[in-house]
Write a protein that holds these residues in place. Sequence first.
Motif, PDB file in Angstrom:
ATOM      1  N   PRO A  45      55.667  14.254  -1.725  1.00  0.00           N
ATOM      2  CA  PRO A  45      56.970  14.867  -2.061  1.00  0.00           C
ATOM      3  C   PRO A  45      57.036  15.433  -3.467  1.00  0.00           C
ATOM      4  CG  PRO A  45      57.144  12.469  -1.924  1.00  0.00           C
ATOM      5  CD  PRO A  45      55.802  12.836  -1.381  1.00  0.00           C
ATOM      6  N   TRP A  46      56.238  14.884  -4.391  1.00  0.00           N
ATOM      7  CA  TRP A  46      56.289  15.391  -5.760  1.00  0.00           C
ATOM      8  C   TRP A  46      55.729  16.805  -5.864  1.00  0.00           C
ATOM      9  CZ3 TRP A  46      59.556  13.329  -8.785  1.00  0.00           C
ATOM     10  CH2 TRP A  46      59.818  11.961  -8.750  1.00  0.00           C
ATOM     11  N   ILE A  47      54.931  17.241  -4.896  1.00  0.00           N
ATOM     12  CA  ILE A  47      54.462  18.626  -4.876  1.00  0.00           C
ATOM     13  C   ILE A  47      55.648  19.578  -4.784  1.00  0.00           C
ATOM     14  CG2 ILE A  47      53.325  20.361  -3.399  1.00  0.00           C
ATOM     15  CD1 ILE A  47      51.187  18.261  -2.796  1.00  0.00           C
ATOM     16  N   HIS A  48      56.648  19.205  -4.036  1.00  0.00           N
ATOM     17  CA  HIS A  48      57.730  20.121  -3.689  1.00  0.00           C
ATOM     18  C   HIS A  48      58.921  20.045  -4.643  1.00  0.00           C
ATOM     19  CE1 HIS A  48      55.533  20.990  -0.021  1.00  0.00           C
ATOM     20  NE2 HIS A  48      55.322  19.690   0.072  1.00  0.00           N
ATOM     21  N   ILE A  49      58.983  19.021  -5.470  1.00  0.00           N
ATOM     22  CA  ILE A  49      60.043  18.877  -6.467  1.00  0.00           C
ATOM     23  C   ILE A  49      59.554  19.524  -7.765  1.00  0.00           C
ATOM     24  CG2 ILE A  49      61.401  17.241  -7.815  1.00  0.00           C
ATOM     25  CD1 ILE A  49      61.041  15.251  -5.460  1.00  0.00           C
ATOM     26  N   PRO A  50      60.225  20.547  -8.260  1.00  0.00           N
ATOM     27  CA  PRO A  50      59.694  21.266  -9.427  1.00  0.00           C
ATOM     28  C   PRO A  50      59.305  20.391 -10.613  1.00  0.00           C
ATOM     29  CG  PRO A  50      61.418  22.556  -8.426  1.00  0.00           C
ATOM     30  CD  PRO A  50      61.391  21.253  -7.670  1.00  0.00           C
ATOM     31  N   LEU A  51      60.136  19.444 -10.996  1.00  0.00           N
ATOM     32  CA  LEU A  51      59.797  18.608 -12.144  1.00  0.00           C
ATOM     33  C   LEU A  51      58.688  17.613 -11.804  1.00  0.00           C
ATOM     34  CD1 LEU A  51      60.799  18.414 -15.107  1.00  0.00           C
ATOM     35  CD2 LEU A  51      62.157  16.432 -14.413  1.00  0.00           C
ATOM     36  N   GLY A  52      58.286  17.549 -10.538  1.00  0.00           N
ATOM     37  CA  GLY A  52      57.246  16.624 -10.112  1.00  0.00           C
ATOM     38  C   GLY A  52      55.855  16.995 -10.550  1.00  0.00           C
ATOM     39  N   GLY A  54      54.516  16.660 -13.316  1.00  0.00           N
ATOM     40  CA  GLY A  54      53.970  15.558 -14.096  1.00  0.00           C
ATOM     41  C   GLY A  54      53.373  14.454 -13.245  1.00  0.00           C
ATOM     42  N   LYS A  55      53.790  14.375 -11.985  1.00  0.00           N
ATOM     43  CA  LYS A  55      53.280  13.348 -11.075  1.00  0.00           C
ATOM     44  C   LYS A  55      52.011  13.790 -10.346  1.00  0.00           C
ATOM     45  CE  LYS A  55      56.799  10.382 -11.422  1.00  0.00           C
ATOM     46  NZ  LYS A  55      56.646   8.967 -11.861  1.00  0.00           N
ATOM     47  N   THR A  56      51.732  15.075 -10.320  1.00  0.00           N
ATOM     48  CA  THR A  56      50.581  15.574  -9.567  1.00  0.00           C
ATOM     49  C   THR A  56      49.450  16.084 -10.459  1.00  0.00           C
ATOM     50  OG1 THR A  56      51.539  17.802  -9.395  1.00  0.00           O
ATOM     51  CG2 THR A  56      52.027  16.242  -7.610  1.00  0.00           C
ATOM     52  N   ILE A  57      49.741  16.294 -11.734  1.00  0.00           N
ATOM     53  CA  ILE A  57      48.783  16.971 -12.610  1.00  0.00           C
ATOM     54  C   ILE A  57      47.488  16.180 -12.787  1.00  0.00           C
ATOM     55  CG2 ILE A  57      49.614  16.021 -14.809  1.00  0.00           C
ATOM     56  CD1 ILE A  57      48.717  19.690 -14.148  1.00  0.00           C
ATOM     57  N   MET A  58      47.555  14.841 -12.612  1.00  0.00           N
ATOM     58  CA  MET A  58      46.347  14.027 -12.745  1.00  0.00           C
ATOM     59  C   MET A  58      46.152  13.105 -11.534  1.00  0.00           C
ATOM     60  SD  MET A  58      46.230  13.082 -16.825  1.00  0.00           S
ATOM     61  CE  MET A  58      44.457  12.869 -16.846  1.00  0.00           C
ATOM     62  N   ASN A  59      46.762  13.468 -10.430  1.00  0.00           N
ATOM     63  CA  ASN A  59      46.694  12.654  -9.216  1.00  0.00           C
ATOM     64  C   ASN A  59      45.476  13.053  -8.392  1.00  0.00           C
ATOM     65  OD1 ASN A  59      47.040  11.372  -6.765  1.00  0.00           O
ATOM     66  ND2 ASN A  59      49.197  11.920  -6.552  1.00  0.00           N
ATOM     67  N   GLY A 370      50.821  13.256 -24.166  1.00  0.00           N
ATOM     68  CA  GLY A 370      49.605  13.830 -23.621  1.00  0.00           C
ATOM     69  C   GLY A 370      49.782  14.176 -22.153  1.00  0.00           C
ATOM     70  N   ILE A 371      48.763  14.776 -21.566  1.00  0.00           N
ATOM     71  CA  ILE A 371      48.822  15.258 -20.189  1.00  0.00           C
ATOM     72  C   ILE A 371      49.089  14.105 -19.229  1.00  0.00           C
ATOM     73  CG2 ILE A 371      47.508  16.407 -18.368  1.00  0.00           C
ATOM     74  CD1 ILE A 371      45.830  17.634 -20.722  1.00  0.00           C
ATOM     75  N   GLY A 372      50.104  14.280 -18.371  1.00  0.00           N
ATOM     76  CA  GLY A 372      50.414  13.290 -17.350  1.00  0.00           C
ATOM     77  C   GLY A 372      51.080  12.039 -17.864  1.00  0.00           C
ATOM     78  N   GLN A 373      51.452  12.001 -19.148  1.00  0.00           N
ATOM     79  CA  GLN A 373      52.069  10.806 -19.725  1.00  0.00           C
ATOM     80  C   GLN A 373      53.590  10.888 -19.683  1.00  0.00           C
ATOM     81  OE1 GLN A 373      50.453   9.772 -23.564  1.00  0.00           O
ATOM     82  NE2 GLN A 373      48.364  10.310 -22.979  1.00  0.00           N
ATOM     83  N   GLN A 374      54.222   9.749 -19.854  1.00  0.00           N
ATOM     84  CA  GLN A 374      55.675   9.685 -19.877  1.00  0.00           C
ATOM     85  C   GLN A 374      56.214  10.391 -21.123  1.00  0.00           C
ATOM     86  OE1 GLN A 374      57.816   8.318 -17.477  1.00  0.00           O
ATOM     87  NE2 GLN A 374      55.896   8.348 -16.307  1.00  0.00           N
TER      88      GLN A 374
END
Length: 540
Positions: A45-52, A54-59, A370-374
């Motif tokens: 689902p994070w693929i389809h949520i624009p702000l997501g 950050g959840k897919t960039i290092m998944n 940094g990349i993928g961090q909170q």
Amino acid sequence: MTAFLEFDFIVVGAGSAGSIVASRLSESGRFTVLVLEAGGWDRNPWIHIPLGVGKTIMNKAVNWTYHTEPVPQLFDRRLYMARGKVVGGCGAINGMVHVRGQLQDFEQWRESGCDGWGWSDVLPYFKRSEDHYLGDTDLHGKGGPVAVSRPRGHSVLCDHFIAAGVNFGLERNDDFNGIRQDGIGLYDHTVRRGLRSNSAIGALRPARRRGNVRVEVGAHVERIVFDSGRAVGINFRKAGATLRQARARREVVLCAGAINTPQLLMLSGIGPQTHLFAHGIDLVAAREEVGRNLQDHLAVRIICKTRKRITVNDDLRSLWRRGLMGTRFLVQRTGPLAFASAQAGMFFRSRDGLPYVDAQAFMMPFSVPGIGQQPHDFSAFTVSVTQSWPSSRGVVELRDAAPASPPAIRPNHLATEDDKRFFIDAVRTVRAVLRTAPMNGVIAEEYQPGPGVVKDDEILDYVRQKANTIYHPCGTCRMGSDAESVVDASLRVRGVTGLRVADASIMPRITSGNINATCLMIGEKAADLILADHDSAMGN
């Protein structure tokens, strides 16, 4: 090896270009198409949520998660290189900023020997790929597979940023894909009603319902199969199982991207002769430029703390604001969850006297360490600045002859004095905009690089320490009319038959801006080139 499958066309990669190629080749119903995708279905689902993003960039479930080799001019840092490994490819994990590039980009392609790729040639394909919010105009298209929209609400920081840019002397630009690119304004995004739009959703998904398109996910392609110099099929493996073969009656089309396409060509015996021999690979065609000419957009971030809690950092730190975010998104498809990462931006000249803008900036209403961090635990935003046309060139090479091994990516960032000078000048310009009203009234302090970084060598040192790619690799299977180019202007791989490339690797020079829109255009034009050849062969 298991019994082979047989189709008219085999498309390797279900990304931005590949999904369009497969859809267009299957539209008439005359041809069968097999799409081989190494990743899985785009069900996260994070693929389809624009702000997501950050959840897919290092998944690793949806991403190849490559790293470069140590980059000499960046203190030997190994940069993270996100690459989509999922149906939708990089179009499923990117920041959704839709930028075509400047007219001059494509005129330069044409002048370098790519006949049929000038601005007037490619504009119809940009239009055909779009379902644009402005409708069908001279510059935009309606009804295409990928929605292009304005942000459904945006951070107040964008308004301050745009006003500061105008006060600084930039022109307001409400359409970076219009007549001119230079100026400051809001970005267009590949978003439809608050959800990500890409070619897998808009082109491949409906194509599968036609009955003549088959998509094999989890299919790791190992080699192209040749017969007397003609590409006749693909060897692939699913989830480590027995090797399988698919045969192509007409053509194989590589759409695996600027990293994986040259890797696959070299594994299959097409590439620099000495390099292939060193890895024990039998030569099919000596193409010295396969993997060469790698270009990418390097970017450095300027992070500023704000006086008020008006950033996405603040939204994510507050329990009730997070709840409000979720509610607004579920009910209205608006709010911060519907934000693409970069909402506003500017295209500008890094120094006076340049004939064209050579710099791009992204305004993001949040900041991360940094990349993928909170996000940081304080109120802050980011402005990232990148060079439109880096002069440095890198290379993609084989690490070994094992198809499962990641390739060796050597981007060679900041290898030229021009590229170093660019970042010094561009950082100064962005800082000057941020010091201009009303932006200066919003900023509490510059967090990075910080007030102690002022001199040229200090700025360059900061760039070398902190700059990262923004994942726009291209150029590794250069198109051209010269004998050294990897593909010709019809995207046919030189030295063999039955094989084409249609992805970012064919770009002779990187475009000014995010490259996904250009990949969509390449997919559209490639399909027409292929169909024209086979229609002619069929006497149509």
